[in-house]
Scaffold this motif. Sequence first.
Motif, PDB file in Angstrom:
ATOM      1  N   TRP A  72     -16.011  -4.503   1.765  1.00 24.69           N
ATOM      2  CA  TRP A  72     -17.015  -3.560   1.259  1.00 24.69           C
ATOM      3  C   TRP A  72     -16.964  -3.403  -0.254  1.00 24.69           C
ATOM      4  O   TRP A  72     -17.997  -3.286  -0.906  1.00 24.69           O
ATOM      5  CB  TRP A  72     -16.863  -2.202   1.935  1.00 24.69           C
ATOM      6  CG  TRP A  72     -15.536  -1.560   1.702  1.00 24.69           C
ATOM      7  CD1 TRP A  72     -14.401  -1.736   2.430  1.00 24.69           C
ATOM      8  CD2 TRP A  72     -15.201  -0.657   0.648  1.00 24.69           C
ATOM      9  NE1 TRP A  72     -13.373  -0.994   1.900  1.00 24.69           N
ATOM     10  CE2 TRP A  72     -13.842  -0.318   0.805  1.00 24.69           C
ATOM     11  CE3 TRP A  72     -15.912  -0.094  -0.407  1.00 24.69           C
ATOM     12  CZ2 TRP A  72     -13.175   0.540  -0.059  1.00 24.69           C
ATOM     13  CZ3 TRP A  72     -15.253   0.769  -1.259  1.00 24.69           C
ATOM     14  CH2 TRP A  72     -13.904   1.087  -1.076  1.00 24.69           C
ATOM     15  N   LEU A  76     -19.874  -4.138  -2.799  1.00 21.20           N
ATOM     16  CA  LEU A  76     -20.384  -3.076  -3.676  1.00 21.20           C
ATOM     17  C   LEU A  76     -20.441  -3.551  -5.129  1.00 21.20           C
ATOM     18  O   LEU A  76     -21.443  -3.364  -5.822  1.00 21.20           O
ATOM     19  CB  LEU A  76     -19.501  -1.835  -3.563  1.00 21.20           C
ATOM     20  CG  LEU A  76     -19.903  -0.622  -4.391  1.00 21.20           C
ATOM     21  CD1 LEU A  76     -21.246  -0.083  -3.926  1.00 21.20           C
ATOM     22  CD2 LEU A  76     -18.837   0.457  -4.297  1.00 21.20           C
ATOM     23  N   THR A  86     -29.993  -4.028  -3.335  1.00 19.18           N
ATOM     24  CA  THR A  86     -29.865  -2.622  -3.732  1.00 19.18           C
ATOM     25  C   THR A  86     -31.078  -1.790  -3.329  1.00 19.18           C
ATOM     26  O   THR A  86     -31.000  -0.561  -3.355  1.00 19.18           O
ATOM     27  CB  THR A  86     -29.663  -2.498  -5.259  1.00 19.18           C
ATOM     28  OG1 THR A  86     -30.739  -3.160  -5.918  1.00 19.18           O
ATOM     29  CG2 THR A  86     -28.343  -3.107  -5.684  1.00 19.18           C
ATOM     30  N   ARG A  92     -29.111  -1.042   2.996  1.00 14.81           N
ATOM     31  CA  ARG A  92     -28.317  -0.039   2.259  1.00 14.81           C
ATOM     32  C   ARG A  92     -27.637   0.933   3.218  1.00 14.81           C
ATOM     33  O   ARG A  92     -26.457   1.259   3.048  1.00 14.81           O
ATOM     34  CB  ARG A  92     -29.192   0.739   1.282  1.00 14.81           C
ATOM     35  CG  ARG A  92     -29.512  -0.027   0.054  1.00 14.81           C
ATOM     36  CD  ARG A  92     -30.311   0.721  -0.971  1.00 14.81           C
ATOM     37  NE  ARG A  92     -30.543   2.134  -0.674  1.00 14.81           N
ATOM     38  CZ  ARG A  92     -31.358   2.895  -1.351  1.00 14.81           C
ATOM     39  NH1 ARG A  92     -32.033   2.400  -2.364  1.00 14.81           N
ATOM     40  NH2 ARG A  92     -31.527   4.151  -1.039  1.00 14.81           N
ATOM     41  N   ASN A  93     -28.358   1.417   4.187  1.00 21.00           N
ATOM     42  CA  ASN A  93     -27.777   2.364   5.150  1.00 21.00           C
ATOM     43  C   ASN A  93     -26.641   1.732   5.941  1.00 21.00           C
ATOM     44  O   ASN A  93     -25.585   2.333   6.124  1.00 21.00           O
ATOM     45  CB  ASN A  93     -28.845   2.891   6.102  1.00 21.00           C
ATOM     46  CG  ASN A  93     -29.830   3.799   5.412  1.00 21.00           C
ATOM     47  OD1 ASN A  93     -29.545   4.355   4.352  1.00 21.00           O
ATOM     48  ND2 ASN A  93     -30.995   3.938   5.997  1.00 21.00           N
ATOM     49  N   TRP A  96     -23.542   1.255   3.664  1.00 20.05           N
ATOM     50  CA  TRP A  96     -22.752   2.471   3.443  1.00 20.05           C
ATOM     51  C   TRP A  96     -22.025   2.908   4.714  1.00 20.05           C
ATOM     52  O   TRP A  96     -20.943   3.494   4.646  1.00 20.05           O
ATOM     53  CB  TRP A  96     -23.614   3.588   2.858  1.00 20.05           C
ATOM     54  CG  TRP A  96     -23.890   3.307   1.413  1.00 20.05           C
ATOM     55  CD1 TRP A  96     -25.078   2.947   0.859  1.00 20.05           C
ATOM     56  CD2 TRP A  96     -22.933   3.306   0.346  1.00 20.05           C
ATOM     57  NE1 TRP A  96     -24.923   2.730  -0.487  1.00 20.05           N
ATOM     58  CE2 TRP A  96     -23.619   2.940  -0.830  1.00 20.05           C
ATOM     59  CE3 TRP A  96     -21.570   3.564   0.268  1.00 20.05           C
ATOM     60  CZ2 TRP A  96     -22.984   2.834  -2.067  1.00 20.05           C
ATOM     61  CZ3 TRP A  96     -20.936   3.459  -0.967  1.00 20.05           C
ATOM     62  CH2 TRP A  96     -21.643   3.101  -2.112  1.00 20.05           C
ATOM     63  N   VAL A  99     -18.872   0.996   4.657  1.00 22.01           N
ATOM     64  CA  VAL A  99     -17.938   1.588   3.688  1.00 22.01           C
ATOM     65  C   VAL A  99     -17.197   2.762   4.329  1.00 22.01           C
ATOM     66  O   VAL A  99     -15.966   2.859   4.248  1.00 22.01           O
ATOM     67  CB  VAL A  99     -18.661   2.030   2.404  1.00 22.01           C
ATOM     68  CG1 VAL A  99     -17.735   2.837   1.504  1.00 22.01           C
ATOM     69  CG2 VAL A  99     -19.221   0.822   1.651  1.00 22.01           C
TER      70      VAL A  99
END
Length: 132
Positions: A72, A76, A86, A92-93, A96, A99
């Motif tokens: 991750w 990132l 991005t 994106r969801n 994250w 992460v």
Amino acid sequence: MRVLSFTLFAAVMAAIVYAVVARQMPAWVLFYFPTINVLTFAIYSHDKSHAERDLRRVSERTLLTLGAAGGWLGGLIARHMFRHKTRKQPFRNYFWATVLVNLFILLWLSEFGLVIEHHAYDLIMQARSYTR
């Protein structure tokens, strides 16, 4: 942004080194984490390069799997350095989410990983004593 990205990587690595030295995290994490993150960074770079030249791309599933497998931070850093992946909202969801899962795994390893590692060591020592 590059300085911030590498500073973040260095800070996370320093925390992992500290946790390993303090025997709060298994030693294998010290080798696995940088390896998977460098690999993930390289694959994001490859995908960005192919996107710019309209060549065959790396699937989002592969990128997310690498992130979920511990890469991750490399993802990132690459996302910000290359301005890649991005804007795409579903990605994106999901990114994250990987992460957050990884942060929980790192916390779990720091709390329970050594218990498992020490238990495995004890089992190996017991098995050795039976073979003698």
